[in-house]
Design a protein around this motif. Sequence first.
Motif, short mmCIF file in Angstrom:
data_model
loop_
_atom_site.label_atom_id
_atom_site.label_comp_id
_atom_site.label_asym_id
_atom_site.label_seq_id
_atom_site.Cartn_x
_atom_site.Cartn_y
_atom_site.Cartn_z
N TYR A 1 0.97 -1.43 -0.26
CA TYR A 1 -0.22 -0.20 -0.07
C TYR A 1 0.78 1.42 -0.22
O TYR A 1 0.42 2.27 0.02
N ASP A 2 1.92 1.46 0.14
CA ASP A 2 3.07 2.52 0.48
C ASP A 2 3.30 2.87 -1.30
O ASP A 2 3.88 4.10 -1.59
N LEU A 3 2.61 1.91 -2.22
CA LEU A 3 3.32 2.00 -3.53
C LEU A 3 1.82 2.58 -3.79
O LEU A 3 1.56 2.58 -5.02
N LYS A 4 0.54 2.62 -3.49
CA LYS A 4 -0.61 3.56 -3.73
C LYS A 4 0.07 5.33 -3.76
O LYS A 4 0.77 5.65 -3.23
N GLY A 5 -0.62 6.28 -5.22
CA GLY A 5 -0.55 7.01 -5.41
C GLY A 5 -2.12 7.64 -4.78
O GLY A 5 -2.98 6.86 -4.50
N ILE A 6 -2.36 8.28 -6.40
CA ILE A 6 -3.23 9.58 -5.71
C ILE A 6 -4.08 9.38 -7.56
O ILE A 6 -3.60 9.51 -7.96
N PRO A 7 -5.95 9.85 -7.77
CA PRO A 7 -6.55 9.08 -8.96
C PRO A 7 -6.40 11.16 -9.62
O PRO A 7 -5.67 11.85 -8.99
N ASP A 8 -4.97 10.21 -11.42
CA ASP A 8 -5.32 11.71 -11.82
C ASP A 8 -5.95 11.09 -12.85
O ASP A 8 -6.46 10.21 -13.62
N SER A 9 -6.98 12.06 -13.51
CA SER A 9 -8.34 12.34 -14.77
C SER A 9 -7.29 12.33 -16.22
O SER A 9 -8.11 11.62 -16.73
N GLU A 10 -6.02 12.21 -15.95
CA GLU A 10 -5.10 12.08 -16.97
C GLU A 10 -4.97 10.98 -17.46
O GLU A 10 -5.22 10.71 -18.96
N VAL A 11 -4.81 10.06 -16.55
CA VAL A 11 -3.77 9.31 -16.73
C VAL A 11 -5.14 7.69 -16.23
O VAL A 11 -5.10 7.80 -14.65
N VAL A 12 -6.16 6.92 -16.50
CA VAL A 12 -7.06 6.36 -16.39
C VAL A 12 -6.18 4.73 -16.21
O VAL A 12 -7.29 4.20 -15.95
N ASP A 13 -5.21 4.28 -17.43
CA ASP A 13 -5.15 3.52 -17.08
C ASP A 13 -3.71 3.22 -16.36
O ASP A 13 -3.15 4.22 -16.99
N ASP A 14 -3.25 2.14 -17.70
CA ASP A 14 -1.45 2.20 -17.18
C ASP A 14 -0.79 1.27 -19.11
O ASP A 14 -1.37 1.57 -19.55
#
Length: 647
Positions: A430-443
Amino acid sequence: MKNFDKVFFLSLVISLLTVYTNSYSQLSGNYIIGPGGNYATINSAVNDLVNDGVNGPVIFNIKPGSYYESVNINVVSGTSLTNTVTFKSQSGVADDVIWYSIKSDTNNFALRINGADFLTFRNLTFTGDSIGNQQRKIVELFDNSNNISFLYNVFKTNNTFISSTFLIYSNSAYCNDLKIIGNSFSATGQVGYRVNREGIKLEGYPGLIRTQISNNVFTDLSSAITVYNSESLLIEKNTIKMGNISSMNFGIFLYNCTEYTRVLKNRITSAYACGSTNVGYSLLTYYCLNSLIANNFILFEGGSVAVLSINNINQRFIHNTIASFGGLCPNNLGIYNCDSVTLKNNIYVNFNTDPLSPGVPYTISNTTFTSDNNNFYYHAPYIARYNEVNIPNLEAWTSISGKDQNSKAEEVSFVSPIDLHLEGYSISDYDLKGIPDSEVVDDIDGNRRDPFYPTKGADEPFYPDNISVSLSIYIEGFYDPFSNTQIQDTVTCYLRSSSAPYDIVDSSAAVLITEGKSSLRFFNAPTGNYYLTVKHRNSLETWSKNGGESLTRGEFAAYDFTYSIAQAYGNNLVLKGSEYCAYSGDINQDGAIDLTDVIAVYNSSNSFLTGYVTLDVNGDSVVDLQDVVIVYNNTVKFILTKDHRQF
């Protein structure tokens, strides 16, 4: 005699008109180039194309073989979005049609497009050798050539020492809607200080509009992609493998690119020398305005800086994985004289430890920027060089810069040193969890990102055959309302059927981090409606709100107990500070906080019990009076587990 003359004259006129009409009839339909076809050579087909124009779509099918021709395509009348002209391999296999650049001082190219529009080249091989002190452009765009497409071709060259080759080159004043998709670019031959082997170089002025460079493979070039003066540029899903070819090496170089430039989902592997005559950059941007750089794997082995940004405005680096596992003087990210730079949800890995030429994750100078929710995994002696000052670690970096308050410095596990997909413990860290970004919705692979807690870096671990839930819950005894954090500990979450008898269908255990969050995966439960029940070693079992939650395999979901008392079935939460928490004190896990629990904690406090034990209700590794007070207060409130099974 007069009648004969009239008849002869009329016949002659008709014949001349017929010849004239046939000579200038516009092309439309399918034609074959090669032995026994409509045209013996590519040039003969192009001569008719330029001279006669088109009045419908035209396809030239080129028969298998080798074609030693320098072909110049000037303006073609009649072309449009519907009346396109396509040159393609008849077999559909690029290796079957080899289009050679002729070695000549005047026509040093295989193909030159000089003002023609709406042309497509598909499944062909373009090649040529550069010898001596010579410059060769295998494909060249000139004079406002628009709507040109290169699809699934092979471009390759062989260089000898002191020579330069450009596989696709343009200095067109305007070149709109250029598409370079699915091609292969490579070079062989000598390498050295003055050898230049470039894949794509587009440098016209005032520039290009809506250029797309996608899904290409670049191998052993001094520069893969160079673009000057572009608007609405998209560079996406390319694989770039660079070596130490020349004195100056680039994976991608962008200069004066504006109006939303996007560099997305590329895989760049670079191995450069480092020294006074050799420099290398995986990605270099200069004087660009409004650009998004996201979801890229950048593996950098020596050189100067993996990603270098100079004099740019409004540049966003989001969800990139930039790694160096060794080599000389590799820095992950250098930013100089920029304005409004955003660095978010990235993973930086730097294993350089050379004391003479240390590399660092960040080198930032004279720049306004925001940086947060990143992860720094480094063995380098410094985490950053900020305005010429070396900074040793994340704590010092956040203190001096005021940035990265929510970033981490956690170890990261990758599939391999050349495959930057996450594996093992990093998948659920979970330390590798970020926050959502509307411009980047896939990987980088096109997998949908967790809309609530996306994974940092370019890879979002994805298991299509499971239910993924991002859980938020605080534990009363472990939560500190003043710091708004809690002591990390493990919880187990069960999915229960939403109908009687509310059987357990699946379970998942995970660590709650200090922010009270955890990522859960349920591999056995089918899509359906469930109650989420959370159990902790000394807290009361807590059920999600009445009605259950709809959960779907292959999709992300989130459940948050912390913001409202109504999030728990029967409002079974306690307010601590401004957050709602699960009750602490059910030591024997019988669904009630009562005198039995109080006595157990009291007796252990008298014997000074320490360590990771169930009786430690506040998580400080000591059983003492503070633990007794928490359990006693909940006992007098008659706190019980509340769920459907009681009714």
